[in-house]
Design a protein around this motif. Structure first.
Motif, PDB file in Angstrom:
ATOM      1  N   VAL A   1      42.248  38.187  30.666  1.00 34.92           N
ATOM      2  CA  VAL A   1      43.662  38.573  30.618  1.00 34.92           C
ATOM      3  C   VAL A   1      44.395  37.618  29.685  1.00 34.92           C
ATOM      4  CG1 VAL A   1      44.159  37.192  32.673  1.00 34.92           C
ATOM      5  CG2 VAL A   1      45.755  38.974  31.985  1.00 34.92           C
TER       6      VAL A   1
ATOM      7  N   GLN B   1      50.006  39.131  28.732  1.00 33.68           N
ATOM      8  CA  GLN B   1      49.918  40.045  29.865  1.00 33.68           C
ATOM      9  C   GLN B   1      50.295  39.330  31.160  1.00 33.68           C
ATOM     10  OE1 GLN B   1      49.248  43.518  29.988  1.00 33.68           O
ATOM     11  NE2 GLN B   1      50.114  43.021  32.004  1.00 33.68           N
TER      12      GLN B   1
ATOM     13  N   GLU C   1      37.644  38.594  35.108  1.00 29.99           N
ATOM     14  CA  GLU C   1      38.414  39.482  34.244  1.00 29.99           C
ATOM     15  C   GLU C   1      39.159  38.696  33.173  1.00 29.99           C
ATOM     16  OE1 GLU C   1      42.088  42.723  34.702  1.00 29.99           O
ATOM     17  OE2 GLU C   1      41.148  41.788  36.450  1.00 29.99           O
TER      18      GLU C   1
ATOM     19  N   TYR D   1      45.561  33.707  38.356  1.00 27.06           N
ATOM     20  CA  TYR D   1      45.742  35.141  38.088  1.00 27.06           C
ATOM     21  C   TYR D   1      45.244  35.978  39.262  1.00 27.06           C
ATOM     22  CZ  TYR D   1      44.763  39.785  36.261  1.00 27.06           C
ATOM     23  OH  TYR D   1      44.694  41.150  36.104  1.00 27.06           O
TER      24      TYR D   1
ATOM     25  N   ASP E   1      39.823  32.221  28.807  1.00 33.35           N
ATOM     26  CA  ASP E   1      39.425  32.862  30.057  1.00 33.35           C
ATOM     27  C   ASP E   1      38.162  32.214  30.613  1.00 33.35           C
ATOM     28  OD1 ASP E   1      41.374  35.097  30.181  1.00 33.35           O
ATOM     29  OD2 ASP E   1      40.438  35.638  28.276  1.00 33.35           O
TER      30      ASP E   1
ATOM     31  N   ASP F   1      53.065  40.433  33.843  1.00 37.31           N
ATOM     32  CA  ASP F   1      52.779  40.533  35.268  1.00 37.31           C
ATOM     33  C   ASP F   1      53.833  39.777  36.080  1.00 37.31           C
ATOM     34  OD1 ASP F   1      50.514  42.014  34.730  1.00 37.31           O
ATOM     35  OD2 ASP F   1      49.139  40.314  34.890  1.00 37.31           O
TER      36      ASP F   1
END
Length: 368
Positions: free
Chosen positions: A107, A111, A105, A71, A100, A115
């Motif tokens: 995500v 999402q 961060e 990511y 995660d 992206d």
């Protein structure tokens, strides 16, 4: 100490094995996502940071760390405008079934898919964008995710439209989205797209009234510049050319000054790429291209800048000429009567002008 020859061989072999083991351990050292990100950010450039992550991806401590690292890699690639690679990085991250990683961060996989779609559209690859949109993300329970799926689906249709007539269905859908409560989170992007496609001031006025601080309205009024991304370059529109600036003149007020910040097809906003070809194009004699502009049987030139003030265009021309580029500008007049200045550089016989411009730090896009 007098060591027998056989023992010397054994000792040397053991020493070699030990050093090889230590070297392999160092080479194969595992990284958490946070550690890999920290080391990447310490590199001398973004490109070197990208290379560092790519080199050490297989050394991530867990699937979660690899997912988060992919990511972050995508964000760096997108930052440099390497949209195709960024889309692949986001998609690979989304395909990893893991939570995660710690210290980075958070995500969601949905999402990450969005992206990837955004980057595919930025690179003009609507086929891959559609394949991602037709995945499980379309049945998301998150209303915000669905709003973006709906918006990106229309953008994908616009990307493949070959004429303004083919965009009519998309315009009708966007018109409906503009008043739907479920599309509130993407309404600025919807209004901006409608304005960009139709040249209808009611959409820019709606942005001014309801979203005066949005990135979309900043583009319209000229306080932010557009980024060079293929998506908006290929989108058909009712009036050629289409600008990313308002019809009003610039003033010396603080909020009217042009920001050098580029706004790309963003996560929660849109930003157009201007097409410089137009039947409405007007050019004064001194704005005409230099002799020899016809290259390989047809004119190919690269747009480097688009301005509402001629002085700004001339400043860019001067900078380009200082770097050895034979830059010039021509004017474009919108239906409102507002004139804009397009700075371009002609292709050469070697066909490498765009590459040279980018190497010199000038983003550009081909126009005919």
């Amino acid at each position: 100490m007098n060591i027998p020859f056989a023992k010397k061989i054994l000792f040397a072999s053991f020493s070699f094995f030990l050093s090889s083991f230590i070297f392999a351990a160092e080479k194969g050292a595992s990284y958490s996502a946070a550690e890999l990100r920290e080391k990447a950010l310490k590199q001398d450039s973004v490109q070197e940071g990208i290379s560092f992550i790519q080199e050490h991806l297989d050394e991530c401590a867990s699937s979660a760390d690899k997912r988060s690292s992919l990511y972050f890699l995508g964000t760096l690639q997108e930052q440099l405008g390497i949209y195709s690679e960024a889309g692949r990085s986001y998609a690979k991250a989304a395909a990893i079934a893991a939570s995660d990683a710690q210290g980075v961060e958070k995500v969601s996989s949905e999402q990450l898919v969005l992206d990837a779609v955004r980057c595919c559209l930025n690179s003009g690859d609507w086929e891959t964008a559609d394949s991602y949109l037709n995945s499980a993300v379309r049945s998301s329970k998150d209303k915000k995710i669905i709003a973006f799926v709906n918006l990106y689906s229309v953008w994908s249709a616009l990307c493949r439209a070959q004429s303004y007539a083919e965009a009519s269905d998309s315009i009708e859908i966007l018109g409906a989205y503009a008043s739907m409560e479920s599309m509130e989170c993407v309404r600025p992007a919807v209004l901006f797209t409608l304005w960009f496609l139709t040249d209808n001031k009611k959409y820019s006025e709606a942005l001014r009234k309801s979203y005066p601080l949005s990135a979309e309205y900043a583009l319209i009024k000229g306080s932010a510049q557009i980024a060079n991304v293929p998506f908006w370059y290929f989108v058909p529109r009712s009036v050629y050319p289409k600008s990313g600036f308002a019809d009003t003149e610039y003033t010396d007020s603080a909020d009217a000054k042009v920001d050098t910040k580029n706004v790309s097809l963003a996560k929660e906003s849109s930003s157009p790429k201007n097409d410089s070809s137009s039947k409405n194009t007007s050019a004064s004699a001194k704005d005409n291209p230099p002799s020899g502009a016809e290259v390989l049987g047809k004119k190919v030139r690269y747009q480097v800048g688009f301005f509402g003030v001629k002085k700004n265009a001339q400043e860019l021309i001067d900078r380009l000429k200082a770097k050895g580029f034979d830059a010039y500008c021509f004017t474009e007049t919108r239906s409102s009567g507002k004139t804009y200045y397009v700075v371009v550089v002609d292709e050469n016989k070697a066909g490498d002008v765009s590459k040279k411009l980018k190497a010199a730090g000038f983003d550009n896009y081909p126009v005919k």
